[in-house]
Design a protein around this motif. Structure first.
Motif, short mmCIF file in Angstrom:
data_model
loop_
_atom_site.label_atom_id
_atom_site.label_comp_id
_atom_site.label_asym_id
_atom_site.label_seq_id
_atom_site.Cartn_x
_atom_site.Cartn_y
_atom_site.Cartn_z
N TYR A 1 0.85 -1.18 0.00
CA TYR A 1 0.00 0.00 0.00
C TYR A 1 0.89 1.24 0.00
N HIS A 2 0.71 2.10 -1.02
CA HIS A 2 1.46 3.35 -1.10
C HIS A 2 2.97 3.11 -0.96
N GLY A 3 3.44 2.06 -1.60
CA GLY A 3 4.86 1.75 -1.57
C GLY A 3 5.32 1.00 -0.34
N ARG A 4 4.41 0.76 0.60
CA ARG A 4 4.78 0.03 1.83
C ARG A 4 4.42 -1.44 1.66
N PRO A 5 5.42 -2.35 1.69
CA PRO A 5 5.14 -3.77 1.50
C PRO A 5 4.38 -4.36 2.69
N ILE A 6 3.34 -5.13 2.40
CA ILE A 6 2.53 -5.76 3.44
C ILE A 6 2.71 -7.28 3.44
N LEU A 7 2.58 -7.90 2.26
CA LEU A 7 2.72 -9.35 2.14
C LEU A 7 3.75 -9.66 1.07
N LYS A 8 4.52 -10.73 1.29
CA LYS A 8 5.59 -11.10 0.35
C LYS A 8 5.51 -12.59 0.04
N GLU A 9 5.29 -12.88 -1.23
CA GLU A 9 5.34 -14.25 -1.77
C GLU A 9 4.56 -15.24 -0.90
N ILE A 10 3.28 -14.92 -0.69
CA ILE A 10 2.43 -15.78 0.12
C ILE A 10 1.96 -16.98 -0.69
N ASN A 11 2.21 -18.16 -0.16
CA ASN A 11 1.74 -19.41 -0.75
C ASN A 11 0.90 -20.15 0.29
N TRP A 12 -0.37 -20.37 -0.02
CA TRP A 12 -1.28 -20.95 0.96
C TRP A 12 -2.43 -21.63 0.23
N LYS A 13 -2.74 -22.85 0.61
CA LYS A 13 -3.88 -23.56 0.05
C LYS A 13 -4.80 -24.01 1.17
N ILE A 14 -6.10 -23.76 0.98
CA ILE A 14 -7.12 -24.18 1.93
C ILE A 14 -7.99 -25.22 1.24
N ARG A 15 -7.98 -26.43 1.77
CA ARG A 15 -8.75 -27.53 1.18
C ARG A 15 -10.06 -27.74 1.92
N GLN A 16 -10.96 -28.46 1.27
CA GLN A 16 -12.26 -28.75 1.87
C GLN A 16 -12.08 -29.38 3.25
N GLY A 17 -12.84 -28.88 4.21
CA GLY A 17 -12.89 -29.47 5.54
C GLY A 17 -11.73 -29.17 6.46
N GLU A 18 -10.73 -28.40 6.01
CA GLU A 18 -9.58 -28.12 6.88
C GLU A 18 -9.93 -27.03 7.91
N PHE A 19 -9.24 -27.07 9.03
CA PHE A 19 -9.45 -26.13 10.13
C PHE A 19 -8.13 -25.38 10.38
N TRP A 20 -8.12 -24.12 9.96
CA TRP A 20 -6.92 -23.30 10.04
C TRP A 20 -7.05 -22.21 11.11
N GLU A 21 -5.95 -21.93 11.78
CA GLU A 21 -5.82 -20.71 12.60
C GLU A 21 -4.90 -19.76 11.84
#
Length: 417
Positions: free
Chosen positions: A195-215
């Motif tokens: 946002y406005h040149g300020r990095p927030i997230l970098k190279e996020i890799n994430w998969k959410i599958r059916q029925g999984e419970f994530w925190e």
């Protein structure tokens, strides 16, 4: 100044804390706190921060002296609390009324604030409102419970162990489950955000599958909310990224409503949107339509399922009561059930226990665990606090860095059964 005047006031969601705080700050303490008579107090609370944010939105200034001419809205929760503490100490008060000072803070910032407040305890009287017993400052030498505006158990009240919730039975089945869903509901591949040149997230890799419970965990300002809004369709910066939602690349022609029909979503802020005189039964049924209230005649099957949900919560005899009559903890419990009532493929619970007392938080946690085990919905539970008893399978943690938060996946030993 005697350290023994530092006082812990334990509260629940029916304590009438706001009225009691106003009474103290107006110079009218009860008999137990007469040592505050004639002294000047200031309030340190999330409510005060919310007022300053509203002032800034309306008049382009919050009234705080902020570093670098930044706006308060651009600060993380921890930075806001630090700025507020500096501001109120400039008025040289005799005592600080601390209203759940550690709410909405990550573990590291809680420790920083705790250290600052303990250092202040040598100079100022501290009166701490406490919803979660684990947050009690070690300098507290006398304690009581605020029961409907009255102090009980003074001066050595000890909070009871949190009782198990009264939930019984299993969650009701879906009205009409969605079919032909892909195994992977959400996929992020090398996703970056700034946002406005300020990095927030970098190279996020994430998969959410059916029925999984994530925190979903992460420090204040690490990008948890930004990540969630890229899933719900409310963040335009998701376009052009390698994000797949329910089997379709983001930006391939899907509407925001097509996304939302597959997502159940709860955040405490949604509570304020229900201002009408809705019954508990109608509130649950409105979850089938994703409407703010119920304005059409429900079907017989919808009424039957609502009855089953209310029986699970132990509230069927109260089904015609007004939603507004519930305590804050009860409202959260009902709205979590409402978000789940249509058994969405993906259920996102954003800080569902924030600001609740220990008992109410345990109720919500128990319901979420039931929904995870007894449904096919994938669940993402977002929280700054590690909730006792929460049985998530996996943790996705955002770890801040100068180039933006990195994602780390952890497999929990608390698996769905």
């Amino acid at each position: 100044m005697q350290k023994t005047v530092h006082t812990a006031i334990y509260t629940d969601n029916r304590s009438k804390k706001k009225q009691f705080a106003n009474q103290l700050l107006k110079g009218n303490p009860p008999e137990e706190l007469q040592f505050l008579k004639g002294l000047k107090g200031v309030l340190f609370s999330n409510t005060r921060i919310a007022e300053l944010l509203e002032e800034e939105a309306l008049h382009e200034r919050s009234g705080l002296q902020l570093p670098g001419q930044r706006k308060l809205a651009s600060f993380s929760s921890g930075e806001r609390k630090k700025a507020l503490l500096k501001h109120i100490l400039a008025a040289d008060p005799d005592y600080l009324l601390l209203d759940n000072p550690f709410d909405n803070l990550d573990k590291d910032f809680r420790e920083v604030l705790k250290k600052d407040l303990l250092a202040l305890s040598d100079k100022k009287i501290l009166i701490q409102f406490i919803s979660r017993a684990a947050d009690t400052l070690s300098c507290m030498k006398q304690s009581c419970f605020l029961d409907n505006g009255l102090l009980v158990g003074f001066p050595d009240y000890r909070p009871a162990k949190t009782a198990a919730s009264a939930l019984s039975g299993t969650i009701p089945p879906p009205l009409q489950p969605l079919e032909n869903l892909p195994e992977i509901l959400v996929s992020f591949k090398d996703v970056n955000l700034s946002y406005h040149g300020r990095p927030i997230l970098k190279e996020i890799n994430w998969k959410i599958r059916q029925g999984e419970f994530w925190e979903l965990r992460g420090a204040n300002g690490s990008g948890k909310t930004s990540l969630i809004t890229m899933i719900t369709g409310e963040n335009p910066k998701a376009y052009g990224q390698q994000i797949d939602l329910f089997g379709r690349p983001k930006g391939s022609g899907e509407s925001i409503w097509e996304i939302k029909e597959k997502i159940g979503y709860f955040t405490p802020a949604v509570t304020d949107r229900f201002r009408g005189n809705h019954s508990l039964e109608n509130m649950l049924i409105s979850g089938f339509m994703d409407s703010i209230g119920l304005y059409i005649k429900p079907s017989d099957l919808q009424l039957q399922l609502a009855a089953k949900w209310l029986k699970l919560l132990g509230w069927y005899p109260r089904r015609h009561e007004s939603f507004r009559s519930l305590s804050e903890g009860e409202k959260r419990l009902l709205l979590c059930a409402r978000a789940m009532v249509k058994h969405p493929p993906l259920l996102i619970l954003d800080e569902p226990t924030a600001g609740l007392d220990d008992t109410a938080a345990a109720w919500v946690t128990d319901l979420v665990n039931k929904m995870a085990v007894q449904s096919k919905s994938a669940i993402v539970f977002v929280s700054h606090r590690i909730e006792p008893g929460l049985s998530g399978q996996y943790i996705f943690e955002l770890i801040p860095s100068p180039e933006g938060s990195l994602g780390r996946q952890i497999r929990s030993n608390k698996l769905k059964s």
